[in-house]
Design an enzyme around this catalytic site. Structure first.
Site, PDB file in Angstrom:
ATOM      1  N   SER A 118      -1.794   8.896  -0.340  1.00  0.00           N
ATOM      2  CA  SER A 118      -2.115   7.318   0.461  1.00  0.00           C
ATOM      3  C   SER A 118      -2.965   7.673   1.998  1.00  0.00           C
ATOM      4  O   SER A 118      -2.989   8.711   2.034  1.00  0.00           O
ATOM      5  CB  SER A 118      -0.702   6.648  -0.002  1.00  0.00           C
ATOM      6  OG  SER A 118      -1.425   5.462   0.538  1.00  0.00           O
ATOM      7  N   ASP A 145      -6.208   2.084  -8.486  1.00  0.00           N
ATOM      8  CA  ASP A 145      -5.183   1.953  -7.284  1.00  0.00           C
ATOM      9  C   ASP A 145      -5.432   0.630  -7.037  1.00  0.00           C
ATOM     10  O   ASP A 145      -6.400   0.689  -5.871  1.00  0.00           O
ATOM     11  CB  ASP A 145      -5.530   3.400  -6.706  1.00  0.00           C
ATOM     12  CG  ASP A 145      -4.560   3.460  -5.699  1.00  0.00           C
ATOM     13  OD1 ASP A 145      -3.721   2.701  -5.265  1.00  0.00           O
ATOM     14  OD2 ASP A 145      -3.706   5.076  -5.918  1.00  0.00           O
ATOM     15  N   HIS A 192      -0.682   3.273  -7.885  1.00  0.00           N
ATOM     16  CA  HIS A 192      -0.768   3.954  -6.496  1.00  0.00           C
ATOM     17  C   HIS A 192      -0.606   5.342  -6.870  1.00  0.00           C
ATOM     18  O   HIS A 192       0.129   5.739  -7.204  1.00  0.00           O
ATOM     19  CB  HIS A 192      -0.251   3.171  -5.361  1.00  0.00           C
ATOM     20  CG  HIS A 192      -1.062   3.260  -3.786  1.00  0.00           C
ATOM     21  ND1 HIS A 192      -1.990   4.034  -4.023  1.00  0.00           N
ATOM     22  CD2 HIS A 192       0.345   3.735  -2.837  1.00  0.00           C
ATOM     23  CE1 HIS A 192      -1.984   4.217  -2.392  1.00  0.00           C
ATOM     24  NE2 HIS A 192      -0.900   4.418  -2.004  1.00  0.00           N
TER      25      HIS A 192
END
Length: 509
Positions: A223, A450, A478
């Site tokens: 991320s 995502d 994710h």
């Protein structure tokens, strides 16, 4: 649910918590000449020459240490920040490759917690056998001189403010809540607040690399951690080892584009959830179509806006908390059954399920104390990029495009992106292409549905990086590594263990 599955969900949630409600970060100052060369600048040699004094962490199998870095890299003699480091040494068999630094993202997620709670236990055994697994809490985060902004009670009030204002009074209340948050950060953390940028954290990582005795940095970032890794590669291309950037961000985008793209990403994730939900006998959003499911969810939000429901404690479930609870469940499809149950309960007048999901997102403990995740998240985001909006009038003008991106979430996401307009520190970063010329091969991983880091960001980052190799996971949720795809895990493990990246454009499901 088995323990490994729980650990993976924990990691995924940490990797993205705070990314949307506060707006994710993708900025950074241009690297200085002293940062990009292979030699260490004279004024930084004391930092590169320090020794890590490892001690027992109180967690079996882990050692901890503290390292120092300059508070201000522009004035290295102007004081230090102390950063918390942890490691789990390579277990063998096989020759040790070096240290593998991990970061779960956020910004604001504790890398030490991620290491001790997941990475050093849940990463594949062959990887753990040949790497010392290492983490450092970034400056301003968790154990590393954390940014603090609000008390627990103040944060409770902040999370309940209406983020879909219906009139000028509610707009004023929302704007004032952002101002109070920013003022609290300046009051409690004014010294460190100007020095928590991604560029500074990336430079801290290079000091740690040296202290660990590694010539190259080996790294897995999830991320926001992908932006941190890409920034490191831009600053120190000759020191790049094996970098995995999973759930990639696009450093070339301004804040408004990032927020709008994420809005569309969460809409796509909700459509996947809804398509699954309407097939289930316990779906509280109807059993006919995704359009009906969206209508039912919007009705629930409107009802909560008019009349919050009890939760079994002093806080009620408001529209804003319910929205956050739904968002939290979008990060991992294994949370969908829990979300169905929580939505059904809320329709019956019991908001405890959605409140629990929201609390997990905000990292609020049972005692009412919040981790500093959201404080650090805003501090980094608002320093890395100029605000998405300058004042409520700009939000009003942008509402149609945000609502087009997501009929369910668009209005709230647009207003949430106003938070940095009140920030007391001027941003130091600008959106720019990140090429990292001269870096070793870097693996960029994107998941097609995502919600928090839309797939097109991975495509863009892989294209920008001169040595980027795109690895695609066709799936929901994710990030991709450790989510159950043997194809993804094998490709990444092979790269980490022998340095061979997957063929650019490889796709897995």
């Amino acid at each position: 649910m088995d323990s490994r599955r729980l650990l993976r969900i924990f990691a995924t949630a940490l990797g993205a918590a705070g990314l949307l409600v506060s707006g994710c970060s993708s900025g950074g100052s241009a690297p200085s000449a002293s940062a990009t060369g292979s030699a260490v600048a004279e004024e930084l040699k004391p930092y590169y020459g320090q020794k890590l004094r490892w001690r027992d962490c109180g967690v079996e199998g882990f050692q901890c240490a503290t390292m120092k870095a300059p508070l201000d890299y522009g004035k290295p003699d102007g004081g230090d920040v102390e950063l918390a480091v942890s490691r789990n040494k390579a277990t063998g068999p096989g020759k040790r490759i070096g240290s593998l630094l991990v970061n779960p993202g956020g910004p604001g997620g504790s890398a030490v917690d991620y290491l001790q709670g997941y990475a050093a236990i849940g990463y594949p055994a062959p990887v753990r056998a040949r790497y010392d697994m290492v983490a450092v809490d970034p400056r301003g985060v968790a154990r590393s001189e954390p940014v603090e902004c609000l008390t627990g009670k103040q944060m409770d009030a902040y999370t309940q403010v209406d983020q879909t204002p219906d009139d000028s009074g509610e707009v004023r209340e929302l704007n004032e809540s952002f101002e109070a948050f920013a003022n609290g950060c300046e009051k409690r953390s004014g010294t460190i607040l100007p020095h928590v940028s991604t560029v500074e954290t990336a430079r801290d990582m290079d000091i740690l690399r040296s202290l660990l005795g590694d010539e190259k940095l080996h790294y897995v970032g999830a991320s926001y951690g992908t932006f941190l890794g890409a920034t490191y590669a831009e600053l120190f291309p000759a020191r790049v080892g094996r970098l995995v950037l999973d759930g990639a961000m696009d450093p070339s985008l301004p804040a408004i584009d990032i927020n709008r793209d994420q809005t569309a990403g969460f809409e796509a994730a909700f459509q996947s959830f809804a398509a699954d939900c309407v097939k289930q006998t316990d779906c509280p959003l109807g059993t006919t179509s995704t359009a009906d499911a969206a209508t039912a969810l919007k009705k629930l939000f409107r009802d909560l806006d008019s009349e919050p429901v009890p939760t079994g404690e002093t806080r009620q479930l408001t529209e804003s908390l319910a929205t956050t609870g739904v968002i939290a469940a979008m990060y991992d499809e294994t949370a969908w059954p829990q979300l169905r149950e929580a939505l059904a309960a809320a329709q019956r007048g019991d908001g405890s399920g959605l409140l629990s999901l929201a609390d997990s997102y905000y990292e609020r403990g049972p005692s009412g104390k919040y981790a500093n995740l959201m404080f650090a998240n805003a501090a980094v985001n608002c320093l890395d990029l100029a605000p998405a909006f300058a004042g409520p009038a700009e939000v009003e003008r942008a509402l149609p495009e945000f609502e087009k991106a997501s009929p369910v979430f668009g209005r709230g996401f647009a207003w949430a992106a106003l938070n940095c307009d009140s920030w007391p520190v001027e941003p130091t970063g600008t959106p720019h292409r990140t090429e990292a010329e001269g870096a070793a091969p870097i693996v960029v991983v994107g998941t097609t549905r995502d919600p928090a880091t839309p797939y097109k960001w991975a495509v863009s980052l892989a294209d920008q990086l001169s040595s980027g190799s795109l690895l695609t996971y066709d799936g929901d949720g994710h990030t991709a590594y450790g989510r159950g795809s043997d194809c993804i895990d094998t490709a990444i493990n092979t790269y980490l263990l022998d340095g061979t990246p997957p063929k650019d454009g490889k796709k897995c499901s």
